[in-house]
Design a protein around this motif. Structure first.
Motif, PDB file in Angstrom:
ATOM      1  N   VAL A 181      30.167  41.789  51.830  1.00  0.00           N
ATOM      2  CA  VAL A 181      29.060  42.268  50.898  1.00  0.00           C
ATOM      3  C   VAL A 181      27.939  43.593  51.841  1.00  0.00           C
ATOM      4  N   ASP A 182      27.938  44.730  51.575  1.00  0.00           N
ATOM      5  CA  ASP A 182      26.787  45.748  52.099  1.00  0.00           C
ATOM      6  C   ASP A 182      26.159  45.946  51.404  1.00  0.00           C
ATOM      7  N   GLU A 183      24.183  45.441  51.704  1.00  0.00           N
ATOM      8  CA  GLU A 183      23.019  45.767  51.313  1.00  0.00           C
ATOM      9  C   GLU A 183      22.097  46.835  51.269  1.00  0.00           C
ATOM     10  N   ARG A 184      23.178  47.367  52.395  1.00  0.00           N
ATOM     11  CA  ARG A 184      22.028  48.753  52.678  1.00  0.00           C
ATOM     12  C   ARG A 184      21.698  49.606  50.981  1.00  0.00           C
ATOM     13  N   PHE A 185      22.597  49.355  50.364  1.00  0.00           N
ATOM     14  CA  PHE A 185      21.645  50.647  49.262  1.00  0.00           C
ATOM     15  C   PHE A 185      20.994  49.627  47.536  1.00  0.00           C
ATOM     16  N   LYS A 186      20.964  47.923  47.746  1.00  0.00           N
ATOM     17  CA  LYS A 186      20.448  47.340  47.234  1.00  0.00           C
ATOM     18  C   LYS A 186      18.777  48.170  47.235  1.00  0.00           C
ATOM     19  N   GLU A 187      17.710  47.936  47.555  1.00  0.00           N
ATOM     20  CA  GLU A 187      16.960  48.120  47.283  1.00  0.00           C
ATOM     21  C   GLU A 187      16.424  50.016  46.802  1.00  0.00           C
ATOM     22  N   THR A 188      17.015  50.807  47.744  1.00  0.00           N
ATOM     23  CA  THR A 188      16.993  52.126  47.412  1.00  0.00           C
ATOM     24  C   THR A 188      17.775  52.118  46.113  1.00  0.00           C
ATOM     25  N   MET A 189      19.350  52.512  46.004  1.00  0.00           N
ATOM     26  CA  MET A 189      20.363  52.296  44.349  1.00  0.00           C
ATOM     27  C   MET A 189      20.196  51.275  43.626  1.00  0.00           C
ATOM     28  N   GLY A 190      20.176  50.379  44.188  1.00  0.00           N
ATOM     29  CA  GLY A 190      20.323  48.886  43.242  1.00  0.00           C
ATOM     30  C   GLY A 190      21.835  48.526  43.399  1.00  0.00           C
ATOM     31  N   VAL A 191      22.458  49.442  43.719  1.00  0.00           N
ATOM     32  CA  VAL A 191      24.336  47.914  43.484  1.00  0.00           C
ATOM     33  C   VAL A 191      24.459  47.949  45.854  1.00  0.00           C
ATOM     34  N   TRP A 192      25.212  46.770  45.160  1.00  0.00           N
ATOM     35  CA  TRP A 192      25.819  46.273  46.979  1.00  0.00           C
ATOM     36  C   TRP A 192      27.190  47.225  46.585  1.00  0.00           C
ATOM     37  N   ILE A 193      27.375  47.195  47.720  1.00  0.00           N
ATOM     38  CA  ILE A 193      28.984  47.747  47.936  1.00  0.00           C
ATOM     39  C   ILE A 193      29.789  46.999  48.368  1.00  0.00           C
ATOM     40  N   ILE A 194      31.152  46.166  48.189  1.00  0.00           N
ATOM     41  CA  ILE A 194      31.713  45.057  48.801  1.00  0.00           C
ATOM     42  C   ILE A 194      33.890  45.807  49.086  1.00  0.00           C
ATOM     43  N   ARG A 195      33.495  45.053  49.729  1.00  0.00           N
ATOM     44  CA  ARG A 195      34.852  45.383  50.536  1.00  0.00           C
ATOM     45  C   ARG A 195      35.446  44.532  50.760  1.00  0.00           C
ATOM     46  N   THR A 196      36.700  44.089  49.399  1.00  0.00           N
ATOM     47  CA  THR A 196      37.508  42.882  49.112  1.00  0.00           C
ATOM     48  C   THR A 196      39.054  43.054  49.756  1.00  0.00           C
ATOM     49  N   PRO A 197      39.775  42.014  50.461  1.00  0.00           N
ATOM     50  CA  PRO A 197      40.635  42.163  50.416  1.00  0.00           C
ATOM     51  C   PRO A 197      41.591  42.176  49.508  1.00  0.00           C
ATOM     52  N   GLN A 198      41.186  41.765  48.352  1.00  0.00           N
ATOM     53  CA  GLN A 198      42.412  41.093  47.181  1.00  0.00           C
ATOM     54  C   GLN A 198      41.219  40.978  46.171  1.00  0.00           C
ATOM     55  N   ASP A 199      40.838  42.100  44.929  1.00  0.00           N
ATOM     56  CA  ASP A 199      40.396  41.746  44.454  1.00  0.00           C
ATOM     57  C   ASP A 199      41.191  41.482  43.216  1.00  0.00           C
ATOM     58  N   PHE A 239      26.419  33.739  40.789  1.00  0.00           N
ATOM     59  CA  PHE A 239      27.030  34.246  40.785  1.00  0.00           C
ATOM     60  C   PHE A 239      28.124  35.283  42.399  1.00  0.00           C
ATOM     61  N   ARG A 240      30.038  34.499  42.232  1.00  0.00           N
ATOM     62  CA  ARG A 240      30.316  34.514  43.077  1.00  0.00           C
ATOM     63  C   ARG A 240      30.056  36.219  43.468  1.00  0.00           C
ATOM     64  N   PRO A 241      30.923  36.603  45.104  1.00  0.00           N
ATOM     65  CA  PRO A 241      31.040  37.443  45.118  1.00  0.00           C
ATOM     66  C   PRO A 241      31.819  39.058  44.760  1.00  0.00           C
ATOM     67  N   THR A 242      32.697  37.946  43.646  1.00  0.00           N
ATOM     68  CA  THR A 242      33.649  39.289  42.683  1.00  0.00           C
ATOM     69  C   THR A 242      32.714  39.685  41.589  1.00  0.00           C
ATOM     70  N   GLY A 243      31.434  38.570  41.658  1.00  0.00           N
ATOM     71  CA  GLY A 243      30.716  38.922  40.021  1.00  0.00           C
ATOM     72  C   GLY A 243      30.529  37.929  39.028  1.00  0.00           C
ATOM     73  N   ILE A 244      31.747  36.911  39.149  1.00  0.00           N
ATOM     74  CA  ILE A 244      31.970  36.267  38.798  1.00  0.00           C
ATOM     75  C   ILE A 244      30.614  35.388  38.547  1.00  0.00           C
ATOM     76  N   ASN A 245      30.172  34.516  37.359  1.00  0.00           N
ATOM     77  CA  ASN A 245      28.889  33.716  36.933  1.00  0.00           C
ATOM     78  C   ASN A 245      29.130  32.428  37.145  1.00  0.00           C
ATOM     79  N   PHE A 246      28.724  31.634  37.657  1.00  0.00           N
ATOM     80  CA  PHE A 246      28.865  30.216  37.703  1.00  0.00           C
ATOM     81  C   PHE A 246      28.344  28.914  37.443  1.00  0.00           C
ATOM     82  N   GLU A 247      27.196  29.913  38.074  1.00  0.00           N
ATOM     83  CA  GLU A 247      25.709  28.457  37.581  1.00  0.00           C
ATOM     84  C   GLU A 247      24.638  28.956  36.826  1.00  0.00           C
ATOM     85  N   GLY A 248      23.828  28.325  35.938  1.00  0.00           N
ATOM     86  CA  GLY A 248      22.569  28.942  35.795  1.00  0.00           C
ATOM     87  C   GLY A 248      22.336  29.816  34.514  1.00  0.00           C
ATOM     88  N   PRO A 249      21.536  29.520  33.681  1.00  0.00           N
ATOM     89  CA  PRO A 249      21.801  30.417  32.975  1.00  0.00           C
ATOM     90  C   PRO A 249      22.060  32.100  32.224  1.00  0.00           C
TER      91      PRO A 249
END
Length: 291
Positions: A181-199, A239-249
């Motif tokens: 997970v890359d957080e360089r654009f979280k504050e400025t653009m509101g996104v995470w750039i994620i590179r994964t070996p398998q989607d 949420f997991r790194p894939t974005g799937i929710n697994f706890e909380g409301p």
């Protein structure tokens, strides 16, 4: 033949002119005084008044005759006149340095009102304030209202502008990113750039972009690298790194944004197009960038 009376001899029973004049003066000066009785018979008649020799004029250079001293009783037979009260002395004029200041009013003379007070209109008096003060308050209120109206009108010339980040932007070349997970654009653009070996859906290596907005109430989750998950600080959604929710409301997974390669080879992110997992949209070719 009876002999005519000589000049200056009158009948004792007939009053002469002097007696008539004296009786007139006596009756006029003293009210209630009885008239003078007639002369008894056999009394010699009163001689008529003879011409009085005029008083010789005072010689030149002679001192004037002194006036009668005060308090000297009038001569016999003269009518006394009522005493005249002394005239009050003129008030002293205040010195020049007291001009314009409050001084004692002159005795017996009413104080004069100023010309401004005498010319003042009766409508210019009020239990609260004068008419001039009311006019000043009215003009002040009118001026303040006019300025406020002009300021409000000028404010419309500069509408509120929300400086939101652009919906499309480039985030660099693929070689600049490592796995995770890359957080360089979280504050400025509101996104995470994620590179994964398998989607999680397409089962290939590449890039996907998660929008950093919790699907519960819109808070911004934090990525906890030690636990390898996204955690919302508001209500504890996880949420997991894939974005799937697994706890909380949180009711559903995080949303993905469109990601493609630009003409210059950089990664282009488009937040105006979103993909939802529960709708099967993560399988869209633009929801994942193979690399």
């Amino acid at each position: 033949m009876a002999e005519e009376p000589k000049s200056g001899v009158t009948d004792s029973k007939i009053p002469d002119d002097a007696e008539v004049a004296g009786a007139s003066k006596t009756s006029t000066g003293v009210s209630g005084t009885a008239p003078r009785p007639a002369a008894p018979e056999g009394t010699a008649p009163r001689p008529a008044p003879t011409a009085t020799t005029p008083r010789p004029a005072a010689p030149a250079g002679a001192a004037p005759r002194p006036a009668s001293p005060a308090g000297t009783p009038p001569a016999a037979g003269a009518h006394a006149r009522p005493a005249v009260p002394p005239r009050p002395a003129a008030p002293a004029v205040p010195p020049a340095d007291l001009a314009g200041k409050v001084t004692s009013p002159v005795v017996g003379t009413p104080a004069k009102k100023p010309a401004a007070a005498a010319a003042a209109d009766e409508d210019d008096t009020s239990p609260l304030m004068s008419r001039r003060t009311w006019l000043g308050v009215a003009w002040g209120a009118f001026t303040a209202a006019s300025v406020a109206a002009l300021a409000a009108t000028g404010r419309f010339m500069f509408p509120n502008v929300i400086n939101e980040p652009p919906a499309q932007f480039k985030v660099g070349f693929p070689a600049e990113y490592g796995m995770g997970v890359d957080e360089r654009f979280k504050e400025t653009m509101g996104v995470w750039i994620i590179r994964t070996p398998q989607d999680y859906v397409q089962n290939v290596s590449g890039f996907y972009v998660l929008i950093s907005t919790c699907t519960h109430l819109g808070c911004t989750p934090n990525f906890l690298s030690a636990e390898n998950k996204f955690k919302c600080p508001c209500h504890g959604s996880g949420f997991r790194p894939t974005g799937i929710n697994f706890e909380g409301p949180a009711p559903r997974p995080l949303e993905r944004a469109r990601v493609v390669l630009a003409d210059d080879g950089q990664i282009l992110v488009d937040k105006s197009r979103k993909f939802q997992y529960e709708l099967g949209q993560w399988a869209d070719p633009e929801a994942f960038l193979p690399a």
